[in-house]
Structures are given as structure tokens and as C-alpha cells.
Design a protein around this motif. Structure first.
Motif, mmCIF file in Angstrom:
data_model
loop_
_atom_site.group_PDB
_atom_site.id
_atom_site.type_symbol
_atom_site.label_atom_id
_atom_site.label_comp_id
_atom_site.label_asym_id
_atom_site.label_seq_id
_atom_site.Cartn_x
_atom_site.Cartn_y
_atom_site.Cartn_z
ATOM 1 N N GLY A 230 5.446 -8.252 -0.535
ATOM 2 C CA GLY A 230 6.084 -6.936 -0.601
ATOM 3 C C GLY A 230 5.729 -6.084 0.593
ATOM 4 O O GLY A 230 6.578 -5.390 1.167
ATOM 5 N N TYR A 231 4.468 -6.119 0.996
ATOM 6 C CA TYR A 231 4.061 -5.356 2.171
ATOM 7 C C TYR A 231 4.704 -5.911 3.440
ATOM 8 O O TYR A 231 5.071 -5.165 4.335
ATOM 9 C CB TYR A 231 2.539 -5.363 2.311
ATOM 10 C CG TYR A 231 2.062 -4.442 3.400
ATOM 11 C CD1 TYR A 231 2.063 -3.066 3.224
ATOM 12 C CD2 TYR A 231 1.629 -4.944 4.622
ATOM 13 C CE1 TYR A 231 1.651 -2.215 4.217
ATOM 14 C CE2 TYR A 231 1.206 -4.108 5.630
ATOM 15 C CZ TYR A 231 1.214 -2.740 5.427
ATOM 16 O OH TYR A 231 0.811 -1.901 6.425
ATOM 17 N N ALA A 232 4.862 -7.235 3.510
ATOM 18 C CA ALA A 232 5.499 -7.842 4.677
ATOM 19 C C ALA A 232 6.971 -7.439 4.773
ATOM 20 O O ALA A 232 7.525 -7.343 5.868
ATOM 21 C CB ALA A 232 5.377 -9.359 4.614
ATOM 22 N N GLY B 236 6.560 -2.774 4.021
ATOM 23 C CA GLY B 236 5.464 -1.996 4.584
ATOM 24 C C GLY B 236 5.849 -1.317 5.884
ATOM 25 O O GLY B 236 6.959 -1.461 6.406
ATOM 26 N N SER B 237 4.905 -0.566 6.421
ATOM 27 C CA SER B 237 5.173 0.172 7.653
ATOM 28 C C SER B 237 5.420 -0.758 8.835
ATOM 29 O O SER B 237 6.093 -0.378 9.791
ATOM 30 C CB SER B 237 4.004 1.111 7.957
ATOM 31 O OG SER B 237 2.815 0.366 8.134
ATOM 32 N N ASN B 238 4.879 -1.956 8.811
ATOM 33 C CA ASN B 238 5.113 -2.941 9.862
ATOM 34 C C ASN B 238 5.970 -4.095 9.364
ATOM 35 O O ASN B 238 5.995 -5.160 9.975
ATOM 36 C CB ASN B 238 3.781 -3.501 10.379
ATOM 37 C CG ASN B 238 2.972 -2.449 11.072
ATOM 38 O OD1 ASN B 238 3.521 -1.546 11.679
ATOM 39 N ND2 ASN B 238 1.666 -2.551 10.969
ATOM 40 N N GLY B 239 6.675 -3.888 8.270
ATOM 41 C CA GLY B 239 7.447 -4.956 7.659
ATOM 42 C C GLY B 239 8.764 -5.232 8.342
ATOM 43 O O GLY B 239 9.147 -4.602 9.327
ATOM 44 N N ILE C 161 2.000 -9.029 -3.674
ATOM 45 C CA ILE C 161 1.651 -7.781 -2.984
ATOM 46 C C ILE C 161 1.777 -7.961 -1.469
ATOM 47 O O ILE C 161 2.362 -7.123 -0.773
ATOM 48 C CB ILE C 161 0.231 -7.318 -3.381
ATOM 49 C CG1 ILE C 161 0.230 -6.818 -4.825
ATOM 50 C CG2 ILE C 161 -0.274 -6.229 -2.446
ATOM 51 C CD1 ILE C 161 -1.145 -6.544 -5.384
ATOM 52 N N PHE C 162 1.234 -9.069 -0.946
ATOM 53 C CA PHE C 162 1.334 -9.312 0.491
ATOM 54 C C PHE C 162 2.790 -9.502 0.929
ATOM 55 O O PHE C 162 3.189 -9.012 1.988
ATOM 56 C CB PHE C 162 0.502 -10.531 0.893
ATOM 57 C CG PHE C 162 -0.968 -10.229 1.017
ATOM 58 C CD1 PHE C 162 -1.425 -9.328 1.948
ATOM 59 C CD2 PHE C 162 -1.876 -10.856 0.194
ATOM 60 C CE1 PHE C 162 -2.771 -9.044 2.077
ATOM 61 C CE2 PHE C 162 -3.231 -10.591 0.304
ATOM 62 C CZ PHE C 162 -3.677 -9.680 1.246
#
Length: 103
Positions: free
Chosen positions: A29-31, A34-37, A26-27
Motif C-alpha cells: 500500500g505504501y509503495a 505513499g509519498s514516494n509511491g 502495508i508495504f
């Protein structure tokens, strides 16, 4: 209904690593997404270019306004600018002025 002891032992052994793997996924994927990825970097660079162009326009407008303020300094006002502003604000004209109406 009794559960198989081998299955329970397997679940106990693999439960914590499975949950850890899901959390790390999950982390990660967000990295990435995500909006700041990492994949949002292109959007940030486009926004940066757009904002820099806007900043240049605002700085040019600021320089123009700064020049007009300097021309209106009471100690050394520019007579042409003062005349222009007086005519515009007070809506007056000299008797020898030629007025061209605009449609």
C-alpha cells in the motif's frame, strides 16, 4: 472457561502467515499510495515541468547579469552603460537633457 484446543491450534498455525500478510499489504500500500509511491509519479512530473520552466527563467536572468558584468569590466567598460549607471546612482543629468516626469 476453557478454550477449544482446535481454535488455539488454528490460531497458532495461521498467526504468523496472517501477520506476514498484513505487513506485506502495508508495504505494498505504501509503495502504491505513499509519498514516494507509484501514484505520486504524476505529481513529480508536474513539479519537474514547473521547476524546469523556473530554471529556464533563472538561466536567462543569469545570462543577462553575466552580460552586464562583462560590459562593466574595468579594462573595457561600455560607455553607455557606465553613463546610465552613473546617472541612476548619483541622480545627475546633463544640462541639455530633457526630463519627462512620470506620474
Amino acid at each position: 472457561m476453557r478454550r477449544n484446543p482446535k481454535i488455539l491450534a488454528l490460531l497458532k498455525r495461521t498467526g504468523a502467515p496472517a501477520i506476514t500478510f498484513v505487513v506485506i499489504t502495508i508495504f505494498a500500500g505504501y509503495a502504491l499510495f505513499g509519498s514516494n509511491g507509484i501514484l505520486a509519479y504524476g505529481d513529480y512530473s508536474r513539479q519537474m515541468s514547473k521547476r524546469q520552466a523556473e530554471l529556464q527563467k533563472l538561466e536567462a536572468k543569469r545570462a543577462e547579469l553575466k552580460n552586464r558584468v562583462a560590459l562593466l569590466d574595468p579594462k573595457k567598460a561600455n560607455p553607455d552603460l557606465v553613463d546610465e549607471l552613473v546617472r541612476k546612482q548619483l541622480n545627475v543629468a546633463h544640462p541639455d537633457d530633457v526630463i519627462l516626469p512620470l506620474k
